[in-house]
Design an enzyme around this catalytic site. Structure first.
Site, PDB file in Angstrom:
ATOM      1  N   ALA A 197     -28.781  -9.272  20.103  1.00 38.05           N
ATOM      2  CA  ALA A 197     -29.612  -8.356  19.323  1.00 38.05           C
ATOM      3  C   ALA A 197     -30.563  -7.655  20.289  1.00 38.05           C
ATOM      4  O   ALA A 197     -30.856  -8.179  21.373  1.00 38.05           O
ATOM      5  CB  ALA A 197     -30.393  -9.140  18.280  1.00 38.05           C
ATOM      6  N   GLY A 242     -26.444 -12.528  19.505  1.00 40.71           N
ATOM      7  CA  GLY A 242     -25.744 -11.833  18.424  1.00 40.71           C
ATOM      8  C   GLY A 242     -24.373 -11.329  18.855  1.00 40.71           C
ATOM      9  O   GLY A 242     -23.471 -11.191  18.031  1.00 40.71           O
ATOM     10  N   GLU A 257     -22.180 -14.202  18.413  1.00 40.54           N
ATOM     11  CA  GLU A 257     -22.041 -14.407  16.960  1.00 40.54           C
ATOM     12  C   GLU A 257     -21.087 -13.378  16.354  1.00 40.54           C
ATOM     13  O   GLU A 257     -20.316 -13.687  15.445  1.00 40.54           O
ATOM     14  CB  GLU A 257     -23.418 -14.359  16.298  1.00 40.54           C
ATOM     15  N   GLU A 268     -30.755 -17.569  22.980  1.00 41.12           N
ATOM     16  CA  GLU A 268     -31.976 -17.272  22.213  1.00 41.12           C
ATOM     17  C   GLU A 268     -33.122 -18.237  22.522  1.00 41.12           C
ATOM     18  O   GLU A 268     -34.287 -17.881  22.447  1.00 41.12           O
ATOM     19  CB  GLU A 268     -31.689 -17.310  20.699  1.00 41.12           C
TER      20      GLU A 268
HETATM   21  C1  HXC Z   1     -32.441  -5.300  24.732  1.00 41.80           C
HETATM   22  C2  HXC Z   1     -31.302  -5.595  26.698  1.00 41.80           C
HETATM   23  C3  HXC Z   1     -30.688  -6.769  26.193  1.00 41.80           C
HETATM   24  C4  HXC Z   1     -31.017  -7.156  24.859  1.00 41.80           C
HETATM   25  C5  HXC Z   1     -29.989  -6.457  28.206  1.00 41.80           C
HETATM   26  N1  HXC Z   1     -30.838  -5.450  27.937  1.00 41.80           N
HETATM   27  N2  HXC Z   1     -29.883  -7.270  27.151  1.00 41.80           N
HETATM   28  N3  HXC Z   1     -32.165  -4.882  25.958  1.00 41.80           N
HETATM   29  N4  HXC Z   1     -31.893  -6.393  24.185  1.00 41.80           N
HETATM   30  N5  HXC Z   1     -30.447  -8.222  24.284  1.00 41.80           N
HETATM   31  C6  HXC Z   1     -31.233  -4.346  28.832  1.00 41.80           C
HETATM   32  C7  HXC Z   1     -32.204  -4.789  29.891  1.00 41.80           C
HETATM   33  O1  HXC Z   1     -33.504  -4.803  29.387  1.00 41.80           O
HETATM   34  C8  HXC Z   1     -31.976  -3.721  30.939  1.00 41.80           C
HETATM   35  O2  HXC Z   1     -32.654  -2.558  30.552  1.00 41.80           O
HETATM   36  C9  HXC Z   1     -30.481  -3.435  30.832  1.00 41.80           C
HETATM   37  O3  HXC Z   1     -30.085  -3.899  29.540  1.00 41.80           O
HETATM   38  C10 HXC Z   1     -29.662  -4.175  31.873  1.00 41.80           C
HETATM   39  O4  HXC Z   1     -29.988  -5.537  31.796  1.00 41.80           O
HETATM   40  P1  HXC Z   1     -30.429  -6.423  33.074  1.00 41.80           P
HETATM   41  O5  HXC Z   1     -31.185  -7.573  32.565  1.00 41.80           O
HETATM   42  O6  HXC Z   1     -31.101  -5.566  34.083  1.00 41.80           O
HETATM   43  O7  HXC Z   1     -29.003  -6.845  33.640  1.00 41.80           O
HETATM   44  P2  HXC Z   1     -28.620  -8.181  34.413  1.00 41.80           P
HETATM   45  O8  HXC Z   1     -29.643  -8.484  35.474  1.00 41.80           O
HETATM   46  O9  HXC Z   1     -27.197  -7.988  34.836  1.00 41.80           O
HETATM   47  O10 HXC Z   1     -28.698  -9.365  33.344  1.00 41.80           O
HETATM   48  C11 HXC Z   1     -27.800  -9.388  32.279  1.00 41.80           C
HETATM   49  C12 HXC Z   1     -28.259 -10.410  31.198  1.00 41.80           C
HETATM   50  C13 HXC Z   1     -29.718 -10.105  30.780  1.00 41.80           C
HETATM   51  C14 HXC Z   1     -28.158 -11.823  31.760  1.00 41.80           C
HETATM   52  C15 HXC Z   1     -27.292 -10.261  30.038  1.00 41.80           C
HETATM   53  O11 HXC Z   1     -29.803  -8.707  30.461  1.00 41.80           O
HETATM   54  C16 HXC Z   1     -30.177 -10.877  29.596  1.00 41.80           C
HETATM   55  O12 HXC Z   1     -30.524 -12.054  29.707  1.00 41.80           O
HETATM   56  N6  HXC Z   1     -30.217 -10.230  28.422  1.00 41.80           N
HETATM   57  C17 HXC Z   1     -30.714 -10.834  27.205  1.00 41.80           C
HETATM   58  C18 HXC Z   1     -29.692 -11.775  26.618  1.00 41.80           C
HETATM   59  C19 HXC Z   1     -30.230 -12.442  25.364  1.00 41.80           C
HETATM   60  O13 HXC Z   1     -31.255 -13.158  25.414  1.00 41.80           O
HETATM   61  N7  HXC Z   1     -29.571 -12.234  24.229  1.00 41.80           N
HETATM   62  C20 HXC Z   1     -29.985 -12.814  22.962  1.00 41.80           C
HETATM   63  C21 HXC Z   1     -30.872 -11.835  22.223  1.00 41.80           C
HETATM   64  S1  HXC Z   1     -31.496 -12.526  20.751  1.00 41.80           S
HETATM   65  P3  HXC Z   1     -33.658  -1.796  31.560  1.00 41.80           P
HETATM   66  O14 HXC Z   1     -34.280  -0.748  30.711  1.00 41.80           O
HETATM   67  O15 HXC Z   1     -34.573  -2.826  32.099  1.00 41.80           O
HETATM   68  O16 HXC Z   1     -32.709  -1.257  32.608  1.00 41.80           O
HETATM   69  C22 HXC Z   1     -30.242 -12.449  19.677  1.00 41.80           C
HETATM   70  C23 HXC Z   1     -30.534 -12.985  18.320  1.00 41.80           C
HETATM   71  C24 HXC Z   1     -29.384 -12.731  17.390  1.00 41.80           C
HETATM   72  O17 HXC Z   1     -29.197 -11.981  19.963  1.00 41.80           O
HETATM   73  C25 HXC Z   1     -29.843 -12.694  15.989  1.00 41.80           C
HETATM   74  C26 HXC Z   1     -28.889 -11.948  15.105  1.00 41.80           C
HETATM   75  C27 HXC Z   1     -28.835 -10.488  15.229  1.00 41.80           C
END
Ligand code: HXC
Length: 257
Positions: free
Chosen positions: A65, A108, A111, A131
């Site tokens: 998400a 997500g 999921e 998460e």
């Molecule tokens: C918003 C995101 C994002 C996310 C990545 N980006 N994931 N933005 N929401 N979930 C953005 C980053 O901010 C960044 O933007 C760009 O994408 C590239 O990401 P990087 O982090 O620079 O890339 P990298 O170093 O290769 O790392 C990849 C990654 C990391 C390991 C996937 O991005 C990460 O940990 N992302 C979050 C993963 C996460 O926690 N997902 C769960 C979310 S909660 P900028 O602008 O900085 O370039 C969830 C709840 C579900 O999903 C509930 C139901 C809907």
């Protein structure tokens, strides 16, 4: 159909829905989810489509998400957004959904993969429920679907540590169907979609419905449901065609009736 964050392509008897926010690793914001559900529901009623592939790009299926969109939300705002109602609508899509996954399928994103019926992945795919690392927990079915897919201890491992698992581990754990080199994952998913699209559509629909029933009923109730769907197919033209084609040693011609 024209959308801001997804691309929909229809070919032969299947469709490919591509999540398209590459600048944020396909993070699923509210607009994207709205578009995705709209596209899936419309394809679900199209007689030209018998199977649907959901995919992203080589680097990310979806990294979860959109964290930035929800970071400042209050519980009441989350409640009022009711975003999970959309996820329930994906669960109700009647045509088979195939996830074609490469790169990150996190939160997500993972999921969404688990809401699909079949999963083809590239060797570079990574699955996870991270998460916990941002102070929350899975909210779109992860605690339930992951546990049913891989069992309690492995679901606990993924959800409590937030660690990602490789495509090879996901295959071994029973989370996905097949792993192929990255250049072939979409082609492989398309070949599965073509194969399923060549089957009698009503039987496919009732078979999917019956398998999904196994997740929310007793064995008794599920067997009863299966039996009734089996009987129901004997009033389809395709059942008569399929069985007479077998006896006559010819290829059946499905009418979707
Ligand atoms: C918003 C995101 C994002 C996310 C990545 N980006 N994931 N933005 N929401 N979930 C953005 C980053 O901010 C960044 O933007 C760009 O994408 C590239 O990401 P990087 O982090 O620079 O890339 P990298 O170093 O290769 O790392 C990849 C990654 C990391 C390991 C996937 O991005 C990460 O940990 N992302 C979050 C993963 C996460 O926690 N997902 C769960 C979310 S909660 P900028 O602008 O900085 O370039 C969830 C709840 C579900 O999903 C509930 C139901 C809907």
């Amino acid at each position: 159909m024209s959308y801001a964050h997804i691309i929909v392509l229809q070919q032969d008897l299947y469709a490919v829905v591509q999540i398209n926010r590459p600048e944020v690793l396909n993070a699923l914001n509210v607009t994207l989810m709205h578009e995705l559900v709209d596209a899936l529901e419309s394809l679900d009623t199209s007689p030209e489509v018998r199977c649907i592939i959901i995919t992203g790009n080589e680097k990310a299926f979806a990294a979860g998400a959109d964290i930035k969109e929800m970071a400042e939300a209050s519980s009441m705002e989350m409640l009022q957004r009711d975003q999970f109602a959309r996820w329930d609508r994906i669960r109700k899509i009647r045509k088979p959904l195939i996830a074609a996954v490469s790169g990150f399928a996190l939160g997500g994103g993972c999921e969404l993969v688990m809401t699909c019926d079949l999963v083809v992945a590239s060797e570079t795919a990574l699955f996870g429920q991270p998460e916990i690392n941002i102070g929350v927990m899975p909210g779109a079915g992860g605690t339930q679907r992951l546990t049913r897919a891989v069992g309690k201890v492995k679901a606990m491992e993924m959800i409590l540590t937030g660690r990602m698992i490789s495509a090879a581990e996901a295959l071994q754990w029973g989370l996905i169907n097949k792993v192929v080199p990255v250049e072939y994952y979409l082609e492989e998913a398309k070949s599965w979609a073509s194969e399923i699209a060549s089957k009698p559509p009503i039987a496919v629909r009732l078979a999917k419905e019956s398998v999904l029933k196994a997740f929310d009923t007793t064995i008794e109730g599920g067997l009863e449901f299966e039996r009734k769907n089996f009987y129901l197919l004997f009033s389809s033209e395709d059942q008569k065609e399929g069985m007479s084609a077998f006896s006559q040693k010819r290829k059946p011609e499905w009418k979707a009736k």
